[in-house]
Scaffold this motif. Structure first.
Motif, PDB file in Angstrom:
ATOM      1  N   GLY A 110       0.785  -1.226   0.000  1.00  0.00           N
ATOM      2  CA  GLY A 110       0.000   0.000   0.000  1.00  0.00           C
ATOM      3  C   GLY A 110       0.821   1.282   0.000  1.00  0.00           C
ATOM      4  N   LYS A 111       2.144   1.172  -0.037  1.00  0.00           N
ATOM      5  CA  LYS A 111       2.980   2.373   0.070  1.00  0.00           C
ATOM      6  C   LYS A 111       3.880   2.556  -1.143  1.00  0.00           C
ATOM      7  CE  LYS A 111       1.611   3.910   4.062  1.00  0.00           C
ATOM      8  NZ  LYS A 111       1.042   5.258   4.240  1.00  0.00           N
ATOM      9  N   ILE A 112       3.414   2.053  -2.282  1.00  0.00           N
ATOM     10  CA  ILE A 112       4.170   2.268  -3.513  1.00  0.00           C
ATOM     11  C   ILE A 112       3.246   2.909  -4.541  1.00  0.00           C
ATOM     12  CG2 ILE A 112       4.447  -0.251  -3.262  1.00  0.00           C
ATOM     13  CD1 ILE A 112       5.604  -0.429  -5.985  1.00  0.00           C
ATOM     14  N   ALA A 113       3.778   3.881  -5.254  1.00  0.00           N
ATOM     15  CA  ALA A 113       2.961   4.623  -6.223  1.00  0.00           C
ATOM     16  C   ALA A 113       2.426   3.676  -7.296  1.00  0.00           C
ATOM     17  CB  ALA A 113       3.788   5.741  -6.857  1.00  0.00           C
ATOM     18  N   LEU A 114       1.198   3.967  -7.734  1.00  0.00           N
ATOM     19  CA  LEU A 114       0.468   3.069  -8.631  1.00  0.00           C
ATOM     20  C   LEU A 114       1.229   2.733  -9.914  1.00  0.00           C
ATOM     21  CD1 LEU A 114      -2.269   1.614  -8.912  1.00  0.00           C
ATOM     22  CD2 LEU A 114      -3.095   3.648 -10.127  1.00  0.00           C
ATOM     23  N   GLY A 124       6.710  -8.333 -15.712  1.00  0.00           N
ATOM     24  CA  GLY A 124       6.687  -9.765 -15.436  1.00  0.00           C
ATOM     25  C   GLY A 124       7.428 -10.208 -14.184  1.00  0.00           C
ATOM     26  N   ALA A 125       7.668  -9.290 -13.276  1.00  0.00           N
ATOM     27  CA  ALA A 125       8.331  -9.687 -12.029  1.00  0.00           C
ATOM     28  C   ALA A 125       7.368 -10.424 -11.121  1.00  0.00           C
ATOM     29  CB  ALA A 125       8.861  -8.445 -11.304  1.00  0.00           C
ATOM     30  N   GLU A 126       7.919 -11.214 -10.230  1.00  0.00           N
ATOM     31  CA  GLU A 126       7.147 -11.793  -9.135  1.00  0.00           C
ATOM     32  C   GLU A 126       7.044 -10.698  -8.074  1.00  0.00           C
ATOM     33  OE1 GLU A 126       6.066 -15.207  -8.542  1.00  0.00           O
ATOM     34  OE2 GLU A 126       5.120 -14.303  -6.776  1.00  0.00           O
ATOM     35  N   VAL A 127       5.877 -10.079  -7.972  1.00  0.00           N
ATOM     36  CA  VAL A 127       5.715  -8.941  -7.070  1.00  0.00           C
ATOM     37  C   VAL A 127       5.147  -9.417  -5.739  1.00  0.00           C
ATOM     38  CG1 VAL A 127       4.631  -6.688  -6.723  1.00  0.00           C
ATOM     39  CG2 VAL A 127       5.302  -7.416  -9.032  1.00  0.00           C
ATOM     40  N   VAL A 128       5.871  -9.145  -4.662  1.00  0.00           N
ATOM     41  CA  VAL A 128       5.432  -9.542  -3.326  1.00  0.00           C
ATOM     42  C   VAL A 128       5.265  -8.280  -2.477  1.00  0.00           C
ATOM     43  CG1 VAL A 128       6.008 -10.875  -1.254  1.00  0.00           C
ATOM     44  CG2 VAL A 128       6.744 -11.689  -3.521  1.00  0.00           C
ATOM     45  N   GLN A 129       4.069  -8.081  -1.958  1.00  0.00           N
ATOM     46  CA  GLN A 129       3.840  -6.950  -1.057  1.00  0.00           C
ATOM     47  C   GLN A 129       4.110  -7.404   0.371  1.00  0.00           C
ATOM     48  OE1 GLN A 129       0.754  -4.030  -2.080  1.00  0.00           O
ATOM     49  NE2 GLN A 129      -0.290  -5.706  -3.121  1.00  0.00           N
ATOM     50  N   ILE A 130       4.925  -6.638   1.067  1.00  0.00           N
ATOM     51  CA  ILE A 130       5.334  -6.995   2.425  1.00  0.00           C
ATOM     52  C   ILE A 130       4.501  -6.201   3.431  1.00  0.00           C
ATOM     53  CG2 ILE A 130       7.278  -6.820   4.054  1.00  0.00           C
ATOM     54  CD1 ILE A 130       7.750  -8.876   1.910  1.00  0.00           C
ATOM     55  N   ARG A 131       4.036  -6.868   4.469  1.00  0.00           N
ATOM     56  CA  ARG A 131       3.411  -6.126   5.569  1.00  0.00           C
ATOM     57  C   ARG A 131       4.540  -5.527   6.411  1.00  0.00           C
ATOM     58  NH1 ARG A 131       0.313 -10.941   5.979  1.00  0.00           N
ATOM     59  NH2 ARG A 131      -1.580 -10.702   4.763  1.00  0.00           N
ATOM     60  N   GLY A 132       4.975  -4.368   5.993  1.00  0.00           N
ATOM     61  CA  GLY A 132       6.114  -3.728   6.644  1.00  0.00           C
ATOM     62  C   GLY A 132       6.634  -2.667   5.703  1.00  0.00           C
ATOM     63  N   ASN A 133       7.636  -1.923   6.133  1.00  0.00           N
ATOM     64  CA  ASN A 133       8.129  -0.818   5.310  1.00  0.00           C
ATOM     65  C   ASN A 133       9.314  -1.258   4.438  1.00  0.00           C
ATOM     66  OD1 ASN A 133      10.381  -0.821   6.987  1.00  0.00           O
ATOM     67  ND2 ASN A 133       9.516   0.725   8.359  1.00  0.00           N
ATOM     68  N   PHE A 134       9.895  -0.289   3.725  1.00  0.00           N
ATOM     69  CA  PHE A 134      11.010  -0.578   2.821  1.00  0.00           C
ATOM     70  C   PHE A 134      12.181  -1.242   3.554  1.00  0.00           C
ATOM     71  CE2 PHE A 134      15.276   0.725   1.607  1.00  0.00           C
ATOM     72  CZ  PHE A 134      15.369   0.167   0.339  1.00  0.00           C
ATOM     73  N   THR A 236       6.078   9.722   4.905  1.00  0.00           N
ATOM     74  CA  THR A 236       6.074  10.906   4.032  1.00  0.00           C
ATOM     75  C   THR A 236       5.219  10.623   2.799  1.00  0.00           C
ATOM     76  OG1 THR A 236       7.373  12.277   2.510  1.00  0.00           O
ATOM     77  CG2 THR A 236       8.306  10.143   3.065  1.00  0.00           C
ATOM     78  N   VAL A 237       4.637  11.693   2.261  1.00  0.00           N
ATOM     79  CA  VAL A 237       3.873  11.584   1.021  1.00  0.00           C
ATOM     80  C   VAL A 237       4.799  11.155  -0.128  1.00  0.00           C
ATOM     81  CG1 VAL A 237       4.222  14.018   0.380  1.00  0.00           C
ATOM     82  CG2 VAL A 237       2.199  12.808  -0.443  1.00  0.00           C
ATOM     83  N   ALA A 238       6.084  11.459   0.020  1.00  0.00           N
ATOM     84  CA  ALA A 238       7.074  11.097  -1.007  1.00  0.00           C
ATOM     85  C   ALA A 238       7.502   9.648  -0.769  1.00  0.00           C
ATOM     86  CB  ALA A 238       8.273  12.039  -0.941  1.00  0.00           C
ATOM     87  N   THR A 239       6.636   8.705  -1.168  1.00  0.00           N
ATOM     88  CA  THR A 239       6.847   7.292  -0.809  1.00  0.00           C
ATOM     89  C   THR A 239       8.189   6.751  -1.305  1.00  0.00           C
ATOM     90  OG1 THR A 239       5.559   6.659  -2.769  1.00  0.00           O
ATOM     91  CG2 THR A 239       4.403   6.691  -0.639  1.00  0.00           C
ATOM     92  N   ALA A 240       8.726   7.322  -2.371  1.00  0.00           N
ATOM     93  CA  ALA A 240      10.008   6.830  -2.906  1.00  0.00           C
ATOM     94  C   ALA A 240      11.130   6.951  -1.875  1.00  0.00           C
ATOM     95  CB  ALA A 240      10.384   7.604  -4.170  1.00  0.00           C
ATOM     96  N   LYS A 318       4.448   8.439 -12.601  1.00  0.00           N
ATOM     97  CA  LYS A 318       4.490   7.246 -11.754  1.00  0.00           C
ATOM     98  C   LYS A 318       3.493   7.315 -10.606  1.00  0.00           C
ATOM     99  CE  LYS A 318       9.216   5.783 -12.599  1.00  0.00           C
ATOM    100  NZ  LYS A 318       9.312   4.315 -12.480  1.00  0.00           N
ATOM    101  N   ASP A 319       3.144   8.529 -10.219  1.00  0.00           N
ATOM    102  CA  ASP A 319       2.306   8.680  -9.023  1.00  0.00           C
ATOM    103  C   ASP A 319       1.067   9.528  -9.334  1.00  0.00           C
ATOM    104  OD1 ASP A 319       1.317   8.755  -6.470  1.00  0.00           O
ATOM    105  OD2 ASP A 319       3.101   9.671  -5.560  1.00  0.00           O
ATOM    106  N   PRO A 320       0.196   9.003 -10.216  1.00  0.00           N
ATOM    107  CA  PRO A 320      -0.980   9.788 -10.612  1.00  0.00           C
ATOM    108  C   PRO A 320      -1.933  10.038  -9.441  1.00  0.00           C
ATOM    109  CG  PRO A 320      -1.132   7.542 -11.477  1.00  0.00           C
ATOM    110  CD  PRO A 320       0.242   7.692 -10.898  1.00  0.00           C
ATOM    111  N   ASP A 321      -1.982   9.114  -8.487  1.00  0.00           N
ATOM    112  CA  ASP A 321      -2.907   9.280  -7.354  1.00  0.00           C
ATOM    113  C   ASP A 321      -2.629  10.555  -6.581  1.00  0.00           C
ATOM    114  OD1 ASP A 321      -4.302   6.962  -7.844  1.00  0.00           O
ATOM    115  OD2 ASP A 321      -2.986   5.729  -6.592  1.00  0.00           O
ATOM    116  N   THR A 322      -1.360  10.752  -6.240  1.00  0.00           N
ATOM    117  CA  THR A 322      -1.004  11.942  -5.466  1.00  0.00           C
ATOM    118  C   THR A 322      -1.305  13.206  -6.263  1.00  0.00           C
ATOM    119  OG1 THR A 322       0.711  10.651  -4.374  1.00  0.00           O
ATOM    120  CG2 THR A 322       0.852  13.036  -4.132  1.00  0.00           C
TER     121      THR A 322
END
Ligand code: AN7
Length: 346
Positions: A110-114, A124-134, A236-240, A318-322
């Motif tokens: 939930g903390k990466i720009a759309l 085609g990566a195997e994308v895994v979302q972690i319950r935790g931060n970077f 921060t709003v600047a998720t990167a 990269k971050d149209p939502d914001t």
């Protein structure tokens, strides 16, 4: 005009390419350096913007990734892994696809720009979302390499920093000299480290007579280097750059120290206001994290008549939502000329 051949060919003599005979490239690099007239006027200096969002995957990460994936491939690796706030995962996934390698990316849920999520999925990566931060994602990425034959392509892999030095080479080659100040957002602190190495290497080789002061900017809610201690819950709003324990902390301090630079914090409000100002006034739409470099210049000012480069690390798309959330929704009208005339007359 000759055709651009990608960073490892164009800057091969300045890079450690041992073992690589076939670079994996998407023709990254050679990004625009734009004179920012209104920003220059506001700051009383000559300010350029380095548009890293013009790279093939839309961020500066392509510079390090062409190197890291080329080396990994040459060493026979079949799978790469990274933890990421988004841009590293997009670049890793793209270059792995180009190399015919598999890629696993670990991102904070939930903390990466759309747009970045869309990229990793599409490449085609195997994308895994972690319950935790970077920081958790990065430590898991390091750990998995102890259990499985996977190569890590985060910037703890020195090949990443090596490739990212090319940003500094391009600046000196374009300007004919180093800027007085290099302003750059700081997250994991790999890029500020890489730019400093690039500048010093060019300097020692006589390509640049001077060295810039390195000015790094962290988001106030994720400013471990500024505070001098790890931040367990960066926000921060600047998720990167939502990073609490930068991997390149020590070399970043060295860059600041050796260059007589500084590392300082800018608030989310300062970041967002610099971000929309750049789009309105300079026609450059970068991502929020990138605008930290300009927010810092506006907040702290620069010495008169200096030459300054702000590195805009990633593309605003990269971050149209914001972006959409930051403004009121566009007006909707009946599809008649009267309605349109009436609206524009207001
Ligand atoms: C747009 O993608 O760390 O200080 O995992 O995406 O070298 O980390 C991204 C970092 C600045 C900070 N601007 O650079 C990742 C990641 C943008 C970024 C940074 C990032 P570093």
């Amino acid at each position: 005009m000759s055709r651009w051949r990608g960073l490892l060919v164009e800057y091969g003599e300045w890079l450690d390419l041992r073992g690589v005979d076939q670079p994996v490239t998407l023709l990254e690099g050679n990004t625009p350096l734009i004179l920012a007239e209104r920003l220059s006027e506001r700051l009383g200096a000559t300010v350029y913007l380095k548009i890293e969002g013009a790279n093939p995957t839309g961020s500066f990460k392509d510079r390090g990734m062409t190197m890291a994936i080329s080396k990994a491939k040459a060493a026979g690796a079949q799978t790469v892994v990274c933890g990421s706030t988004g841009n590293t995962s997009a670049a890793a996934a793209a270059f792995a696809a180009k190399a015919g390698m598999a890629c696993v990316v670990l991102v904070p849920e939930g903390k990466i720009a759309l747009g970045k999520l869309a990229q990793a999925i599409m490449y085609g990566a195997e994308v895994v979302q972690i319950r935790g931060n970077f920081d958790r994602a990065l430590s898991l990425a390091r750990e998995i390499t102890q259990h499985l034959p996977i190569t890590i392509v985060n910037s703890i892999n020195p090949d990443r920093i090596e490739g990212q030095k090319t940003g500094a080479y391009e600046l000196v080659d374009a300007l004919g000299h180093a800027p007085d100040i290099l302003s750059i957002p700081v997250g994991n602190a790999g890029n500020i480290t890489a730019y400093w190495r690039g500048f010093t290497q060019y300097h020692f080789a006589g390509r640049a007579t001077s060295l810039p002061k390195m000015w790094g900017f962290q988001a106030a809610g994720a400013a471990p280097i500024v505070l001098g201690h790890r931040v367990d819950d960066p926000e921060t709003v600047a998720t990167a750059i939502r990073i609490g324990n930068p991997a390149s902390w020590v070399p970043a301090l060295l860059a600041i120290d050796e260059s007589h630079g500084a590392i300082r914090a800018v608030t989310d409000d300062e970041i967002l206001s610099a971000w929309s100002w750049l789009a309105h006034e300079e026609g450059v739409f970068c991502e929020p994290a990138s605008a930290a470099s300009v927010a810092g210049l506006l907040k702290f000012g620069v010495p008169a008549e200096t030459t300054v480069v702000a590195v805009l690390t990633g593309n605003g798309l990269k971050d149209p939502d914001t972006a959409v959330k930051s403004a009121s929704a566009p007006v909707v009208l009946d599809s008649t000329i009267d309605a349109l005339m009436e609206h524009l007359a207001r």
